[in-house]
Design a protein around this motif. Structure first.
Motif, PDB file in Angstrom:
ATOM      1  N   LYS A  18       0.804  -1.221   0.000  1.00  0.00           N
ATOM      2  CA  LYS A  18       0.000   0.000   0.000  1.00  0.00           C
ATOM      3  C   LYS A  18       0.838   1.273   0.000  1.00  0.00           C
ATOM      4  O   LYS A  18       0.430   2.279  -0.574  1.00  0.00           O
ATOM      5  CB  LYS A  18      -0.947   0.016   1.200  1.00  0.00           C
ATOM      6  N   ALA A  19       1.998   1.255   0.660  1.00  0.00           N
ATOM      7  CA  ALA A  19       2.810   2.470   0.732  1.00  0.00           C
ATOM      8  C   ALA A  19       4.215   2.136   1.230  1.00  0.00           C
ATOM      9  O   ALA A  19       4.454   1.073   1.795  1.00  0.00           O
ATOM     10  CB  ALA A  19       2.157   3.492   1.659  1.00  0.00           C
ATOM     11  N   ILE A  20       5.114   3.104   1.002  1.00  0.00           N
ATOM     12  CA  ILE A  20       6.476   3.040   1.524  1.00  0.00           C
ATOM     13  C   ILE A  20       6.649   4.258   2.433  1.00  0.00           C
ATOM     14  O   ILE A  20       6.243   5.369   2.091  1.00  0.00           O
ATOM     15  CB  ILE A  20       7.528   3.093   0.396  1.00  0.00           C
ATOM     16  N   SER A  21       7.282   4.037   3.574  1.00  0.00           N
ATOM     17  CA  SER A  21       7.441   5.090   4.562  1.00  0.00           C
ATOM     18  C   SER A  21       8.908   5.257   4.940  1.00  0.00           C
ATOM     19  O   SER A  21       9.710   4.340   4.791  1.00  0.00           O
ATOM     20  CB  SER A  21       6.638   4.727   5.818  1.00  0.00           C
ATOM     21  N   THR A  22       9.219   6.439   5.445  1.00  0.00           N
ATOM     22  CA  THR A  22      10.502   6.724   6.064  1.00  0.00           C
ATOM     23  C   THR A  22      10.223   7.025   7.532  1.00  0.00           C
ATOM     24  O   THR A  22       9.278   7.737   7.852  1.00  0.00           O
ATOM     25  CB  THR A  22      11.178   7.927   5.389  1.00  0.00           C
ATOM     26  N   VAL A  23      11.029   6.459   8.414  1.00  0.00           N
ATOM     27  CA  VAL A  23      10.855   6.635   9.855  1.00  0.00           C
ATOM     28  C   VAL A  23      12.095   7.321  10.417  1.00  0.00           C
ATOM     29  O   VAL A  23      13.225   6.949  10.075  1.00  0.00           O
ATOM     30  CB  VAL A  23      10.644   5.270  10.552  1.00  0.00           C
ATOM     31  N   CYS A  24      11.886   8.314  11.275  1.00  0.00           N
ATOM     32  CA  CYS A  24      12.986   9.024  11.918  1.00  0.00           C
ATOM     33  C   CYS A  24      12.909   8.786  13.428  1.00  0.00           C
ATOM     34  O   CYS A  24      11.848   8.944  14.038  1.00  0.00           O
ATOM     35  CB  CYS A  24      12.903  10.511  11.599  1.00  0.00           C
ATOM     36  N   LEU A  25      14.035   8.401  14.018  1.00  0.00           N
ATOM     37  CA  LEU A  25      14.117   8.144  15.455  1.00  0.00           C
ATOM     38  C   LEU A  25      14.882   9.279  16.131  1.00  0.00           C
ATOM     39  O   LEU A  25      16.055   9.513  15.811  1.00  0.00           O
ATOM     40  CB  LEU A  25      14.818   6.813  15.723  1.00  0.00           C
ATOM     41  N   ASN A  26      14.206   9.972  17.034  1.00  0.00           N
ATOM     42  CA  ASN A  26      14.803  11.078  17.809  1.00  0.00           C
ATOM     43  C   ASN A  26      15.423  12.153  16.928  1.00  0.00           C
ATOM     44  O   ASN A  26      16.348  12.847  17.367  1.00  0.00           O
ATOM     45  CB  ASN A  26      15.853  10.558  18.784  1.00  0.00           C
ATOM     46  N   GLY A  27      14.998  12.279  15.694  1.00  0.00           N
ATOM     47  CA  GLY A  27      15.576  13.271  14.809  1.00  0.00           C
ATOM     48  C   GLY A  27      17.028  13.003  14.484  1.00  0.00           C
ATOM     49  O   GLY A  27      17.731  13.874  13.986  1.00  0.00           O
ATOM     50  N   GLU A  28      17.498  11.757  14.744  1.00  0.00           N
ATOM     51  CA  GLU A  28      18.913  11.434  14.588  1.00  0.00           C
ATOM     52  C   GLU A  28      19.197  10.217  13.723  1.00  0.00           C
ATOM     53  O   GLU A  28      20.311  10.055  13.240  1.00  0.00           O
ATOM     54  CB  GLU A  28      19.541  11.193  15.960  1.00  0.00           C
ATOM     55  N   PHE A  29      18.224   9.340  13.538  1.00  0.00           N
ATOM     56  CA  PHE A  29      18.453   8.098  12.784  1.00  0.00           C
ATOM     57  C   PHE A  29      17.281   7.877  11.844  1.00  0.00           C
ATOM     58  O   PHE A  29      16.126   7.884  12.276  1.00  0.00           O
ATOM     59  CB  PHE A  29      18.588   6.910  13.748  1.00  0.00           C
ATOM     60  N   LEU A  30      17.561   7.691  10.547  1.00  0.00           N
ATOM     61  CA  LEU A  30      16.530   7.560   9.534  1.00  0.00           C
ATOM     62  C   LEU A  30      16.490   6.134   9.003  1.00  0.00           C
ATOM     63  O   LEU A  30      17.532   5.548   8.690  1.00  0.00           O
ATOM     64  CB  LEU A  30      16.830   8.529   8.388  1.00  0.00           C
ATOM     65  N   ILE A  31      15.289   5.583   8.914  1.00  0.00           N
ATOM     66  CA  ILE A  31      15.071   4.251   8.342  1.00  0.00           C
ATOM     67  C   ILE A  31      14.219   4.440   7.097  1.00  0.00           C
ATOM     68  O   ILE A  31      13.101   4.939   7.180  1.00  0.00           O
ATOM     69  CB  ILE A  31      14.349   3.315   9.329  1.00  0.00           C
ATOM     70  N   THR A  32      14.742   4.061   5.943  1.00  0.00           N
ATOM     71  CA  THR A  32      13.994   4.187   4.696  1.00  0.00           C
ATOM     72  C   THR A  32      13.510   2.816   4.240  1.00  0.00           C
ATOM     73  O   THR A  32      14.073   1.791   4.612  1.00  0.00           O
ATOM     74  CB  THR A  32      14.854   4.814   3.587  1.00  0.00           C
ATOM     75  N   GLY A  33      12.464   2.799   3.444  1.00  0.00           N
ATOM     76  CA  GLY A  33      11.974   1.544   2.885  1.00  0.00           C
ATOM     77  C   GLY A  33      11.075   0.741   3.796  1.00  0.00           C
ATOM     78  O   GLY A  33      10.942  -0.470   3.625  1.00  0.00           O
ATOM     79  N   VAL A  34      10.432   1.386   4.771  1.00  0.00           N
ATOM     80  CA  VAL A  34       9.483   0.688   5.642  1.00  0.00           C
ATOM     81  C   VAL A  34       8.191   0.503   4.841  1.00  0.00           C
ATOM     82  O   VAL A  34       7.641   1.460   4.310  1.00  0.00           O
ATOM     83  CB  VAL A  34       9.238   1.481   6.942  1.00  0.00           C
ATOM     84  N   ARG A  35       7.727  -0.741   4.723  1.00  0.00           N
ATOM     85  CA  ARG A  35       6.579  -1.066   3.866  1.00  0.00           C
ATOM     86  C   ARG A  35       5.294  -1.205   4.675  1.00  0.00           C
ATOM     87  O   ARG A  35       5.295  -1.755   5.772  1.00  0.00           O
ATOM     88  CB  ARG A  35       6.846  -2.365   3.120  1.00  0.00           C
ATOM     89  N   ILE A  36       4.191  -0.740   4.080  1.00  0.00           N
ATOM     90  CA  ILE A  36       2.853  -0.944   4.632  1.00  0.00           C
ATOM     91  C   ILE A  36       2.156  -1.911   3.690  1.00  0.00           C
ATOM     92  O   ILE A  36       2.001  -1.633   2.497  1.00  0.00           O
ATOM     93  CB  ILE A  36       2.071   0.376   4.729  1.00  0.00           C
TER      94      ILE A  36
END
Length: 91
Positions: A18-36
């Protein structure tokens, strides 16, 4: 921990994905390619993965604690549900 998520690709017409998301942890670590993904029990959130030499997919990053897993899932699903109805499809 502050967790924020942004939908970077809306794929509602692409089957179960359904979608692809980017997640940011504490404004310091980015995770790309999180799938829904639309699963039998509703929408699921899956971390980025890579195929290994045995042709099996393995997550390349993942939350260790159940609390962080829940927090990431909630942030991603909230971003997905709150996106504008006419979100542009991206690559």
């Amino acid at each position: 921990m502050k967790v924020t998520a942004k939908i970077v690709a809306n794929l509602t017409d692409k089957g179960r994905l359904k979608a692809i998301s980017t997640v940011c942890l504490n404004g310091e670590f980015l995770i790309t390619g999180v799938r829904i993904v639309d699963c039998e029990k509703g929408l699921g959130v899956f971390m980025p993965s890579r195929r290994n030499n045995n042709e099996e997919y393995r997550d390349i990053c993942f939350p260790i604690t159940p609390l962080l897993h829940k927090t990431i899932k909630e942030a991603v699903l909230e971003a997905y549900q709150n996106q504008p109805a006419q979100a542009d499809e991206s690559d």
